[in-house]
Design an enzyme around this catalytic site. Structure first.
Site, PDB file in Angstrom:
ATOM      1  N   THR A   7      12.632   5.349  -2.915  1.00 16.61           N
ATOM      2  CA  THR A   7      11.696   4.426  -3.559  1.00 16.61           C
ATOM      3  C   THR A   7      12.398   3.728  -4.705  1.00 16.61           C
ATOM      4  O   THR A   7      13.258   4.311  -5.375  1.00 16.61           O
ATOM      5  CB  THR A   7      10.444   5.156  -4.088  1.00 16.61           C
ATOM      6  N   ASP A  66       4.967   7.494   0.498  1.00  9.71           N
ATOM      7  CA  ASP A  66       4.168   6.293   0.737  1.00  9.71           C
ATOM      8  C   ASP A  66       2.742   6.618   0.325  1.00  9.71           C
ATOM      9  O   ASP A  66       2.180   7.631   0.747  1.00  9.71           O
ATOM     10  CB  ASP A  66       4.221   5.839   2.196  1.00  9.71           C
TER      11      ASP A  66
HETATM   12  P1  IMP Z   1       4.116   2.085  -1.641  1.00  4.57           P
HETATM   13  O1  IMP Z   1       3.931   3.542  -1.388  1.00  4.57           O
HETATM   14  O2  IMP Z   1       5.498   1.740  -2.047  1.00  4.57           O
HETATM   15  O3  IMP Z   1       3.568   1.259  -0.528  1.00  4.57           O
HETATM   16  O4  IMP Z   1       3.282   1.706  -2.943  1.00  4.57           O
HETATM   17  C1  IMP Z   1       2.144   2.390  -3.268  1.00  4.57           C
HETATM   18  C2  IMP Z   1       1.366   1.633  -4.323  1.00  4.57           C
HETATM   19  O5  IMP Z   1       0.156   2.368  -4.503  1.00  4.57           O
HETATM   20  C3  IMP Z   1       2.056   1.625  -5.676  1.00  4.57           C
HETATM   21  O6  IMP Z   1       2.785   0.454  -5.914  1.00  4.57           O
HETATM   22  C4  IMP Z   1       0.880   1.714  -6.625  1.00  4.57           C
HETATM   23  O7  IMP Z   1       0.350   0.437  -6.823  1.00  4.57           O
HETATM   24  C5  IMP Z   1      -0.116   2.540  -5.838  1.00  4.57           C
HETATM   25  N1  IMP Z   1       0.005   3.963  -6.207  1.00  4.57           N
HETATM   26  C6  IMP Z   1       0.509   4.989  -5.471  1.00  4.57           C
HETATM   27  N2  IMP Z   1       0.463   6.138  -6.146  1.00  4.57           N
HETATM   28  C7  IMP Z   1      -0.061   5.835  -7.348  1.00  4.57           C
HETATM   29  C8  IMP Z   1      -0.315   6.629  -8.504  1.00  4.57           C
HETATM   30  O8  IMP Z   1      -0.051   7.828  -8.588  1.00  4.57           O
HETATM   31  N3  IMP Z   1      -0.873   5.959  -9.535  1.00  4.57           N
HETATM   32  C9  IMP Z   1      -1.181   4.631  -9.501  1.00  4.57           C
HETATM   33  N4  IMP Z   1      -0.929   3.837  -8.465  1.00  4.57           N
HETATM   34  C10 IMP Z   1      -0.363   4.448  -7.381  1.00  4.57           C
END
Ligand code: IMP
Length: 194
Positions: A7, A66
């Site tokens: 990430t 994710d």
């Molecule tokens: P991805 O997993 O890269 O698709 O992104 C997940 C998105 O969900 C992040 O950019 C945040 O906007 C949101 N997200 C995931 N986990 C959290 C958390 O623990 N706190 C706040 N937002 C979260």
């Protein structure tokens, strides 16, 4: 055990590093020039894809996260598309959009969901789902954490995640739950000593 985090999200990196700190894991961040498209229909599909791609590129174990927020009154959106919600918008704008959509509504249930995947260059070793149920606050509150933390109040609490310090958040969060499942697995499977 060398572990590359799949990430580039700084908030996730900090939380994963803190959660893994007590264990014998040498945590690295992924190369800046590597990108993996998150085009899957599920958290698990995306996590497996990211962990596999980064493990192959780094020649090491990789851990992918994710995750997203699912808002009941938005039929579970933005969900797996949480990072791309309002493409190009800041976290503050995304939080504000959800607050605007829910303004005056009593139905404020929401949950964070996460899939975690651990891969080496040849295979997936572990995957887990976890979630954190809660509700959307009436307004933005707090400055810690990242993403949707300032508008999310976990069940059984009155503060948003952004009003908690990282130790408090990690003790109850979806990410904390999933990483603790991974740690239990590593202890049993002894992958850490491979
Ligand atoms: P991805 O997993 O890269 O698709 O992104 C997940 C998105 O969900 C992040 O950019 C945040 O906007 C949101 N997200 C995931 N986990 C959290 C958390 O623990 N706190 C706040 N937002 C979260």
């Amino acid at each position: 055990m060398k572990l590359v985090l799949a990430t580039k999200n700084r908030g996730k990196q900090l939380e994963l590093q803190a959660l893994l700190a007590p264990f014998q894991v040498d945590v690295h961040t992924m190369p800046a020039d590597l990108s993996v498209e998150e085009d899957g229909d599920s958290y698990l599909e995306n996590a497996v894809k990211k962990a596999s791609a980064v493990a192959r590129s780094a020649g090491a174990f990789s851990l992918a996260d994710d995750s997203g927020i699912e808002v009941d009154a938005m039929d579970g959106a933005p969900g797996v598309h949480s990072a791309r919600f309002l493409n190009g918008a800041t976290d503050e704008e995304k939080c504000q959009k959800i607050l605007d959509l829910l303004r005056g509504r009593s139905r404020r249930g929401a949950k964070f969901r996460i899939a975690l995947a651990l891969a080496d260059p040849a295979r997936i070793h572990f995957a887990a789902h976890a979630e954190l149920p809660g509700r959307i606050a009436d307004q933005v509150r707090g400055t810690s954490g990242f993403g949707y933390d300032p508008i999310f109040i976990p069940d059984g609490h009155s503060r948003t995640l952004a009003e908690m310090n990282s130790t408090e958040k990690n003790a109850l969060s979806h990410r904390g739950r999933a990483v603790r499942a991974l740690i239990r697995f590593l202890k049993y499977a002894k992958v850490a000593h491979a």
